[in-house]
Design an enzyme around this catalytic site. Structure first.
Site, PDB file in Angstrom:
ATOM      1  N   SER A  88       0.434  -1.115  -0.122  1.00 46.23           N
ATOM      2  CA  SER A  88       0.116  -0.286   0.143  1.00 46.23           C
ATOM      3  C   SER A  88       1.201   1.278  -0.048  1.00 46.23           C
ATOM      4  CB  SER A  88      -0.514   0.156   1.368  1.00 46.23           C
ATOM      5  OG  SER A  88      -0.282   0.475   2.318  1.00 46.23           O
ATOM      6  N   LYS A  89       0.593   2.589  -0.257  1.00 50.41           N
ATOM      7  CA  LYS A  89       1.094   3.357  -0.725  1.00 50.41           C
ATOM      8  C   LYS A  89       1.395   3.842   0.624  1.00 50.41           C
ATOM      9  CE  LYS A  89      -2.711   6.207  -2.362  1.00 50.41           C
ATOM     10  NZ  LYS A  89      -3.379   7.074  -3.486  1.00 50.41           N
ATOM     11  N   ARG A  90       1.100   3.506   1.214  1.00 49.77           N
ATOM     12  CA  ARG A  90       1.877   4.691   2.908  1.00 49.77           C
ATOM     13  C   ARG A  90       2.826   3.750   3.193  1.00 49.77           C
ATOM     14  NH1 ARG A  90       0.021   4.396   8.077  1.00 49.77           N
ATOM     15  NH2 ARG A  90       0.697   6.726   8.389  1.00 49.77           N
TER      16      ARG A  90
END
Ligand code: GLU
Length: 506
Positions: A249-251
């Site tokens: 995930s981009k987090r």
């Protein structure tokens, strides 16, 4: 053996994802070792989310990592068009055929009726009055031009057995599978119908895709059976994961291919790294080219574990390419082609020249445009009179606000900051201070909003997340809470505030 034809089928609904390059890579290599063909098909049937810019972006991104295809919207081929939005008539025809054969039905359920079915917590087929409605009811509705969807008539009992190369038989009870919509009320197909029809018409022999599509496969299998078509072989690849085992995930990891391009990773290193996700070469080597991978590739060596995407390891591999494969001249050329060139520097001049007395002042002022990372401490990033925790949370809320925009443009960034400041009763300065430090590593730097626009959202996101972590981070639980708060109320407040700010003052 039938001709091997495989495909990647991206939906152009967002920034090009590293997962797309990863699946494309394995498809391409599989095609090459089997003297087959690799096809690129654009799945843009979701009218609300698909964008032409994302289509261009995914083609550019895949080309940048070094992948190419034999057939596709840009190169043509005899099974085109390769863009689903240009094939809607074809899908409609098959949907109608299924209705005529009693394998699908027109569903006139209103949103309220569907809500009720959902509340009953039964799959959308039990209680759906249109599943077995008589001809007259349907005709009446059609005459009144009532909107309808076409749903697949999924059997009420029995099970669907999927054979997948890497898994024991996967079984699904049909009783738990919804009567899937195959044609929407706007006449567009859903992913399931379009995907199966195209895989059949484009003579796809093996469907190599990410594991997240496994649960859709029973619906696909049923469609193949209902349409009387031979199924391709299904091969579901392991998903790319964050180091903590969750889905990439981009987090936690940059997911856009463009991040890697802009941060200066070598494309050959990224491609090589993606090939190590769940795969190892028979000789155990970790650094190899696409051509070398093709020599001894065996899809059966893919293992379902081991697809953890580790930025540190990718950096290490990229470093090996830089040190081992490039002469000083070649490396210098790569730097220039990347962004140490007149064009990029000229773009920055309006931001920097005012602060320069000599040419020698340029580099220290602008170095953060080229650095992979910027350095600072939690003390420097913290605004006066604010706690680390509240600042990290505010940066998270700011990220939610920024993410509402497809591109992070200077004006929008400025408006978003003003709106968030207003809602949370922070001074603008108290927000721009941590942002300045997060983005540039300094307290004083060229204009923040323009700098962010030039850096692009992928780099900015990574830097903001790093600042949040430097401040102690936002716990998973708190993040979920903030996320639901954002969706429930804050987003609405934010949008109102943005409108307020944009109102022309007279
Ligand atoms: N359009 C789907 C995607 O976005 C394709 C999935 C598949 O390969 O069947 O990945």
């Amino acid at each position: 053996m039938t001709d091997v034809r495989v495909r990647i089928a991206p939906s152009p609904t967002g920034a090009p994802h590293v997962g797309t390059a990863y699946i494309a890579l394995f498809n391409l290599v599989f095609a090459k070792v089997n003297q087959g063909k690799f096809i690129l098909r654009i799945e843009d049937t979701d009218q609300t989310r698909s964008r032409k810019v994302y289509e261009t972006a995914v083609l550019d991104a895949l080309k940048w990592v070094g992948l190419s295809w034999d057939e596709g919207p840009d190169v043509g081929g005899k099974y085109g068009p390769y863009r689903q939005s240009e094939r809607t008539e074809i899908y409609r025809k098959y949907a109608e055929q299924l209705v005529e054969e009693g394998k699908a039905y027109r569903c006139f359920c209103t949103p309220e009726m569907l809500e009720q079915l959902r509340k009953d917590q039964k799959p959308i087929k039990t209680n759906n009055i249109y599943r077995d409605a008589d001809e007259k009811t349907i005709q009446d509705k059609l005459e009144k031009n009532e909107p309808y969807t076409i749903r697949l008539k999924v059997p009420e009992e029995g099970e669907c057995v999927i054979s997948d190369r890497f898994r024991e038989e996967v079984r699904y009870n049909y009783s738990e599978v919804d009567d899937q919509i195959i044609l929407k009320s706007d006449g567009f197909p859903t992913y399931h119908l379009a995907n199966v029809v195209d895989d059949h018409l484009m003579k796809i022999s093996h469907v190599i895709r990410g594991e997240e599509w496994l649960t859709s496969t029973p619906k696909h299998v049923l469609l193949y059976e209902y349409l009387g078509w031979e199924k391709p072989e299904f091969i579901h690849m392991p998903l790319l994961k964050n180091p903590d085992g969750s889905k990439l995930s981009k987090r936690k990891n940059p997911t856009s291919i463009f991040y890697y391009r802009e941060a200066g990773f070598l494309p050959e290193a990224l491609l090589n790294y993606l090939s190590l996700m769940g795969y190892s070469r028979p000789n155990g080597e970790e650094k190899f080219s696409l051509e070398e991978m093709i020599v001894d590739f065996d899809i059966n060596r893919v293992s379902l574990g081991g697809s953890v995407f580790d930025l540190q390891k990718l950096s290490w591999l990229s470093g090996k390419y830089i040190r081992e494969d490039l002469t000083p001249q070649q490396l210098a050329k790569k730097l220039v082609a990347w962004r140490i060139n007149e064009e990029f520097i000229a773009q920055l001049m309006p931001l920097v020249s005012e602060r320069m007395d000599t040419l020698g002042d340029f580099m220290p002022l602008a170095s953060f445009f080229w650095s992979r990372d910027v350095e600072y401490t939690s003390e420097t990033v913290l605004p006066k009179k604010k706690e680390a925790k509240e600042t990290a949370e505010l940066l998270q809320v700011l990220l939610f606000a920024f993410e509402e925009q497809e591109e992070w443009l200077a004006d929008q960034i400025s408006i978003s900051i003003r709106a968030i400041a207003q809602i949370h009763e922070w001074k603008i300065r108290e927000i721009t201070h941590p942002l300045f430090v997060a983005i540039s590593g300094k307290k004083v730097a060229p204009p923040l909003f323009d700098s962010m626009e030039y850096l692009g959202k992928d780099i900015c996101r990574v830097r903001i997340v790093k600042a949040m972590e430097t401040l102690g981070g936002v716990s998973k639980k708190r993040l979920q809470k903030l996320d639901s708060l954002w969706k429930k109320s804050m987003k609405g407040q934010f949008e109102e505030q943005v409108l307020e700010i944009q109102k022309p003052s007279d």
